[in-house]
Design an enzyme around this catalytic site. Structure first.
Site, PDB file in Angstrom:
ATOM      1  N   ASP A 187       0.812  -1.220   0.000  1.00 16.97           N
ATOM      2  CA  ASP A 187       0.000   0.000   0.000  1.00 16.97           C
ATOM      3  C   ASP A 187       0.849   1.276   0.000  1.00 16.97           C
ATOM      4  O   ASP A 187       0.638   2.158   0.819  1.00 16.97           O
ATOM      5  CB  ASP A 187      -0.900  -0.066   1.247  1.00 16.97           C
ATOM      6  CG  ASP A 187      -1.889   1.074   1.336  1.00 16.97           C
ATOM      7  OD1 ASP A 187      -2.393   1.509   0.292  1.00 16.97           O
ATOM      8  OD2 ASP A 187      -2.136   1.538   2.466  1.00 16.97           O
ATOM      9  N   TYR A 202      -6.951  -3.246  12.035  1.00 19.96           N
ATOM     10  CA  TYR A 202      -7.709  -2.005  11.818  1.00 19.96           C
ATOM     11  C   TYR A 202      -9.157  -2.163  12.250  1.00 19.96           C
ATOM     12  O   TYR A 202     -10.073  -2.163  11.434  1.00 19.96           O
ATOM     13  CB  TYR A 202      -7.590  -1.599  10.343  1.00 19.96           C
ATOM     14  CG  TYR A 202      -6.185  -1.106  10.048  1.00 19.96           C
ATOM     15  CD1 TYR A 202      -5.855   0.233  10.186  1.00 19.96           C
ATOM     16  CD2 TYR A 202      -5.181  -1.996   9.693  1.00 19.96           C
ATOM     17  CE1 TYR A 202      -4.570   0.685   9.967  1.00 19.96           C
ATOM     18  CE2 TYR A 202      -3.886  -1.552   9.471  1.00 19.96           C
ATOM     19  CZ  TYR A 202      -3.592  -0.217   9.612  1.00 19.96           C
ATOM     20  OH  TYR A 202      -2.311   0.233   9.401  1.00 19.96           O
ATOM     21  N   GLU A 208       0.366  -1.608  14.119  1.00 18.72           N
ATOM     22  CA  GLU A 208      -0.442  -0.721  13.266  1.00 18.72           C
ATOM     23  C   GLU A 208      -1.875  -0.711  13.743  1.00 18.72           C
ATOM     24  O   GLU A 208      -2.460  -1.777  14.016  1.00 18.72           O
ATOM     25  CB  GLU A 208      -0.445  -1.210  11.799  1.00 18.72           C
ATOM     26  CG  GLU A 208       0.852  -1.007  11.068  1.00 18.72           C
ATOM     27  CD  GLU A 208       0.772  -1.421   9.594  1.00 18.72           C
ATOM     28  OE1 GLU A 208      -0.340  -1.431   9.026  1.00 18.72           O
ATOM     29  OE2 GLU A 208       1.826  -1.744   9.036  1.00 18.72           O
ATOM     30  N   GLU A 262       3.455  -7.942   7.271  1.00 14.44           N
ATOM     31  CA  GLU A 262       2.268  -8.666   6.817  1.00 14.44           C
ATOM     32  C   GLU A 262       2.575  -9.777   5.824  1.00 14.44           C
ATOM     33  O   GLU A 262       1.965  -9.853   4.752  1.00 14.44           O
ATOM     34  CB  GLU A 262       1.223  -7.686   6.277  1.00 14.44           C
ATOM     35  CG  GLU A 262       0.821  -6.680   7.332  1.00 14.44           C
ATOM     36  CD  GLU A 262      -0.506  -5.972   7.083  1.00 14.44           C
ATOM     37  OE1 GLU A 262      -1.095  -6.167   6.015  1.00 14.44           O
ATOM     38  OE2 GLU A 262      -0.935  -5.242   7.982  1.00 14.44           O
TER      39      GLU A 262
HETATM   40  C1  GCB Z   1      -1.490  -2.398   6.584  1.00 15.80           C
HETATM   41  C2  GCB Z   1      -0.169  -2.294   5.917  1.00 15.80           C
HETATM   42  C3  GCB Z   1       0.161  -0.880   5.524  1.00 15.80           C
HETATM   43  C4  GCB Z   1      -1.071  -0.194   4.948  1.00 15.80           C
HETATM   44  C5  GCB Z   1      -2.137  -0.163   6.025  1.00 15.80           C
HETATM   45  C6  GCB Z   1      -3.427   0.484   5.530  1.00 15.80           C
HETATM   46  O1  GCB Z   1      -1.799  -3.340   7.254  1.00 15.80           O
HETATM   47  O2  GCB Z   1       0.884  -2.837   6.695  1.00 15.80           O
HETATM   48  O3  GCB Z   1       1.184  -0.912   4.562  1.00 15.80           O
HETATM   49  O4  GCB Z   1      -0.816   1.089   4.495  1.00 15.80           O
HETATM   50  O5  GCB Z   1      -2.438  -1.467   6.412  1.00 15.80           O
HETATM   51  O6  GCB Z   1      -3.629   1.657   5.757  1.00 15.80           O
HETATM   52  O7  GCB Z   1      -4.202  -0.209   4.887  1.00 15.80           O
END
Ligand code: GCB
Length: 680
Positions: A220, A523, A559, A470
Site C-alpha cells: 500500500d 484495523y 499498526e 504482513e
Molecule cells: C497495513 C499495511 C500498511 C497499509 C495499512 C493500511 O496493514 O501494513 O502498509 O498502508 O495497512 O492503511 O491499509
C-alpha cells in the site's frame, strides 16, 4: 466374445487407473518439490562505511541535476543493446533534467513517467581532482537506487545492485580520469516480479491503443523509483579501514560501559615485511574529552572500557537522551606509520529481553511510536534533509520514542538522526506482503536482511529487526521459510530481538514461534466493522492476549488507525473525519491501558505518521490518509490527543517532564477538571 470385451475393458480400466495414479504421483512430486526450500548461503556485504572525511579521506558528492531518459516500456533493454552508456545519453535520446536524489515519478507533469514500468537512464559529468591520482583509492557509493541499478563509469560497467533502499559501492580508482572530465551512467529498473523484494506482478493488458504493460503490487505505497539517496565519491588510503563492527554493554549498575570492536582492513601494508597492522581506538565524550584509549592486537579486535559512562537512553526515558561518544579509529602499520583514520558515533547501551519484557539498560521499554514512510510531495522517496529534520522535530513534539521503518530501510542520515535524538528504531527489511514462498525469493529476502544488518548494526537507535511486514504466514511453507529467515537474521546479530508485523489471525500464523517479539497489525473500526467505535477496545485486548497465549512472548501493536481527510469535521464522529480518527485512537488507548497491566504488552504504534502516496485505487483519496500529520507535515486534530497520551505515558512509565503547552488553559474550575499539565 463377451468375455474378451470384458477383459479388454478391465485392462483399459487398469491402465486408466495406473495413468491417473501416475499423474497424481507426478502432481504430488511437483507440489512437494515446490514446497522444499533449501537454506542456501547468500553473498555477504563488504565495506560500506558511511562516507566521512578525515585526515586520510576526502568525500565528494555527485548529487545535483543529472540528465535523464525514459526507455520505451516495450523495449526496456534497448539502451543496453544500443550502448547508451558508451557516450553522453543525449547522443542517444533527448534528455530531460532530473534531480538526484529524488524519485523521478512526480518531477514532471507526464503521466507516462509517473506510471512508467521498466528502465530509465541517468548520466552526468564531473571532474576528479588531479591530486586524487596519487597513492590512494577512489570509491563510488550510492545510498540507494530503487529497485535495480546498473552503473557505468566512462563507459565501463562497474557495479550492478538489486534491492531498493540499501547502499552499494565499488572501487573506481582505475576507471577515473584524474584532473579531467568523467561520465557516470546509471540504468535503473523499477519492475517488481514474484522473486523481487518486495514482490509485484507484471502483465500485459489491452488498452485503447493496443496493449500496455501493467505493474501491480499488493503493498500500500507508491512504487517510487530512481536514485533515491546521495551519490558519493570518496577516497581511502591504499590500505584502509573497510569495516567496523561495534557491540556495547553496560555493567556495574550502568556505571561502566564496554565497547567491543572488530575492524576489517582492505589492502596490506606493502612497506612492512611482516605486514602487521594495528589500530589505536580513542573514545571521546560529547564534550570532546578523551575517556578511553586502547591499542588493538594484530587481529584488530578488542574492547574499550568507559568509567562513569553516560549511557545511550531513548527520548523521554532520561533527561539526556541520545548521548553519543565519538570513536576515533586510527590504523597503523607496524612501523608506526599512520595509514587511515575513520570516526563514528557510538552510543553505549545494553538490550535484553525475555518472554514478558524488553529492557534497555535494565529498564523495561514501553514503545510510543509510529509506522512511517519515506514519502513527500514532488520528491517521493528522495532524501530531503529539510523534511527529515522537520519529521524528527514532530516526533519529539508529539512525545514519541520510537518508529518502525515500515516497510523498507530508511536513509542512513535518518538513522544517524535517530541515534542523536534518542528515537528507537524497529528496523524493517523491504519484504512486504510476502507470499508464494520460493527458493529465489528466500535468497533475496535473506540478502536484504544481510545488507540491512551490515549497514545498521552500529546504530544504538536500532533496537529490533523486523524481518517482514504482513507476510502471508498462514500459507503452507511459511513455517520453513520464516524459520530460515529468522534464524539467519539471528546469526547476523544476536544482540537485538527479531520481530515481524503480522496481520493474519494468530490461529493461522506459522512464523511467530521463530520471533522474539510479536507485532500485530489490525484495523478495528476501519477495515473490520467500519465505523463501529464500540467494537474496538475488547477486540484489541482479545487479539493481543491470543498472540501472547499462543507464543508466550512480548506483544506490541504495530499498526492501527483510520483514514482521515484533513479538514473534514463530522459530529458525531463519522468515518474519514478528524473526529473519527480521534475517537478510534481513544478506543485503542483504553485497550492499551488494560493490556499494559498484563506486563507482556510492550508498545503501541499508530499507522501512520503522515499521509503518503499509494497506487491509484478507489479506497484511496490521493493516497493513504491515515497520517496523524498531513503530507505537508501539519498536525490533524488527533495529533494533539496523541501528544497528550504519549507524554502522559512518558510521565507515568519514564517519569519524564511535560511540555508547558501540553494542555490548553480552559477555566479555573477546581481540581476535578484537567486543565493543565499538573493535573496528569
Ligand atoms: C497495513 C499495511 C500498511 C497499509 C495499512 C493500511 O496493514 O501494513 O502498509 O498502508 O495497512 O492503511 O491499509
Amino acid at each position: 466374445m463377451h468375455l474378451k470385451i470384458r477383459l479388454t475393458r478391465r485392462k483399459l480400466e487398469i491402465w486408466a487407473l495406473s495413468l491417473t495414479s501416475l499423474v497424481f504421483a507426478f502432481y504430488i512430486l511437483n507440489l512437494t518439490l515446490a514446497l522444499i526450500i533449501l537454506n542456501k548461503d547468500v553473498q555477504t556485504s563488504r565495506g560500506m562505511l558511511y562516507p566521512r572525511e578525515s585526515e586520510t579521506r576526502e568525500v565528494r558528492t555527485l548529487d545535483g541535476i543529472w540528465n535523464f531518459v525514459r526507455s520505451d516500456e516495450s523495449n526496456p533493454t534497448q539502451g543496453i543493446r544500443d550502448g547508451w552508456f558508451k557516450d553522453d545519453l543525449s547522443k542517444s535520446r533527448p534528455t530531460i533534467p532530473m534531480p538526484v536524489p529524488a524519485s523521478y515519478n512526480d518531477i514532471t507533469t507526464e503521466q507516462a513517467l509517473r506510471d512508467h514500468v521498466g528502465t530509465v537512464w541517468y548520466d552526468r559529468k564531473f571532474f576528479v581532482p588531479r591530486s586524487w591520482a596519487h597513492e590512494q583509492r577512489v570509491w563510488l557509493r550510492f545510498g540507494s537506487v530503487h529497485y535495480e541499478a546498473f552503473v557505468w563509469m566512462n563507459g565501463q560497467l562497474v557495479v550492478k545492485h538489486e534491492m531498493g533502499h540499501l547502499p552499494f559501492e565499488t572501487e573506481v580508482t582505475h576507471l577515473l580520469q584524474y584532473g579531467a572530465e568523467n561520465r557516470i551512467t546509471v540504468m535503473c529498473d523499477n519492475a517488481l516480479i514474484q522473486t523481487t523484494v518486495p514482490q509485484g506482478k507484471i502483465s500485459e493488458m489491452a488498452n485503447d491503443g493496443g496493449v500496455t504493460i501493467i505493474q501491480s503490487y499488493t503493498f500500500d505505497f507508491f512504487n517510487y523509483a530512481g536514485i533515491h539517496r546521495s551519490v558519493h565519491l570518496y577516497t581511502t588510503p591504499k590500505t584502509f579501514i573497510e569495516q567496523v563492527d561495534i557491540k556495547t554493554n553496560l555493567t556495574n549498575n550502568n556505571s561502566v560501559g564496554h565497547v567491543d570492536y572488530s575492524i576489517i582492513v582492505n589492502g596490506s601494508a606493502t612497506n612492512e615485511a611482516d605486514n602487521t597492522l594495528y589500530a589505536r581506538l580513542l573514545l571521546y565524550s560529547r564534550e570532546g574529552d578523551l575517556v578511553s584509549n586502547v591499542r588493538s592486537d594484530s587481529k584488530l579486535l578488542g574492547s574499550l572500557q568507559v568509567e562513569n559512562v553516560n549511557p545511550w537512553w531513548p527520548y523521554l526515558m532520561h533527561s539526556d537522551p541520545g548521548y553519543l561518544y565519538k570513536l576515533e579509529i586510527k590504523l597503523y602499520a607496524a612501523n608506526e606509520q599512520l595509514l587511515d583514520v575513520y570516526r563514528l558515533n557510538v552510543g553505549l547501551r545494553t538490550l535484553s529481553w525475555n518472554n514478558t519484557t524488553f529492557l534497555i539498560n535494565g529498564k523495561p521499554i514501553y514503545f510510543r511510536g509510529f509506522g512511517r514512510h519515506e514519502d513527500a510531495d514532488v520528491r517521493g522517496k528522495g532524501l530531503d534533509n529539510a523534511l527529515m529534520t522537520r519529521d524528527f522535530n514532530l516526533l519529539k513534539w508529539i512525545g514519541a520514542n520510537a518508529y518502525r521503518t515500515s516497510h523498507y530501510p530508511y536513509s542512513e542520515e535518518s538513522m544517524q538522526f535517530a541515534d542523536r535524538h534518542g528515537i528507537m528504531i524497529i528496523d524493517e527489511c523491504p519484504s512486504v506482503d510476502t507470499e508464494n514462498f520460493n527458493q529465489v525469493l528466500l535468497g533475496k529476502h535473506k540478502s536484504s536482511l544481510e545488507q540491512l544488518v551490515h549497514r545498521d548494526r552500529n546504530h544504538p537507535s536500532v533496537v529490533m529487526w523486523s524481518i517482514a511486514n504482513e507476510p502471508r504466514t498462514g500459507q503452507l511453507n511459511a513455517d520453513t521459510y520464516f524459520q530460515f529467515v529468522a534464524n539467519y537474521t539471528r546469526s547476523l546479530d544476536g544482540t537485538r530481538p527479531i520481530t515481524a508485523a503480522i496481520a493474519v489471525p494468530s490461529t493461522d500464523d506459522k512464523a511467530g514461534r521463530y520471533l522474539d517479539i510479536i507485532s500485530f497489525n489490525r484495523y478495528n473500526a476501519w477495515y473490520s466493522n467500519t465505523g463501529r467505535l464500540d467494537m474496538v477496545t475488547k477486540r484489541v485486548i482479545e487479539e493481543a492476549t491470543a498472540w501472547n497465549k499462543k507464543y508466550d512472548k512480548p506483544v506490541l501493536m504495530a499498526e492501527y488507525g483510520a483514514d482521515t481527510l484533513e479538514g473534514l469535521h463530522l459530529q458525531p464522529a463519522f468515518v474519514w473525519s478528524e473526529e473519527f480518527q480521534t475517537a478510534v485512537f481513544s478506543q485503542h488507548f483504553k485497550a492499551f491501558d488494560a493490556l499494559r497491566r498484563k506486563k507482556w504488552f510492550i508498545g503501541e504504534f499508530v499507522w501512520n505518521f503522515a499521509d503518503f502516496k499509494t497506487a491509484q485505487s478507489y479506497t484511496r483519496v490521493g493516497g493513504n490518509k491515515k497520517g496523524v500529520f498531513t503530507r505537508a507535515r501539519q498536525p490533524k486534530a488527533a495529533a494533539h490527543l496523541l501528544r497528550q497520551r504519549y507524554f502522559a505515558l512518558g510521565r507515568e512509565v519514564d517519569q519524564c517532564s511535560l511540555p508547558d503547552d501540553l494542555f490548553t488553559y480552559i477555566a479555573d474550575v477546581g481540581n476535578s477538571v484537567k486543565h493543565d499539565s499538573s493535573d496528569l
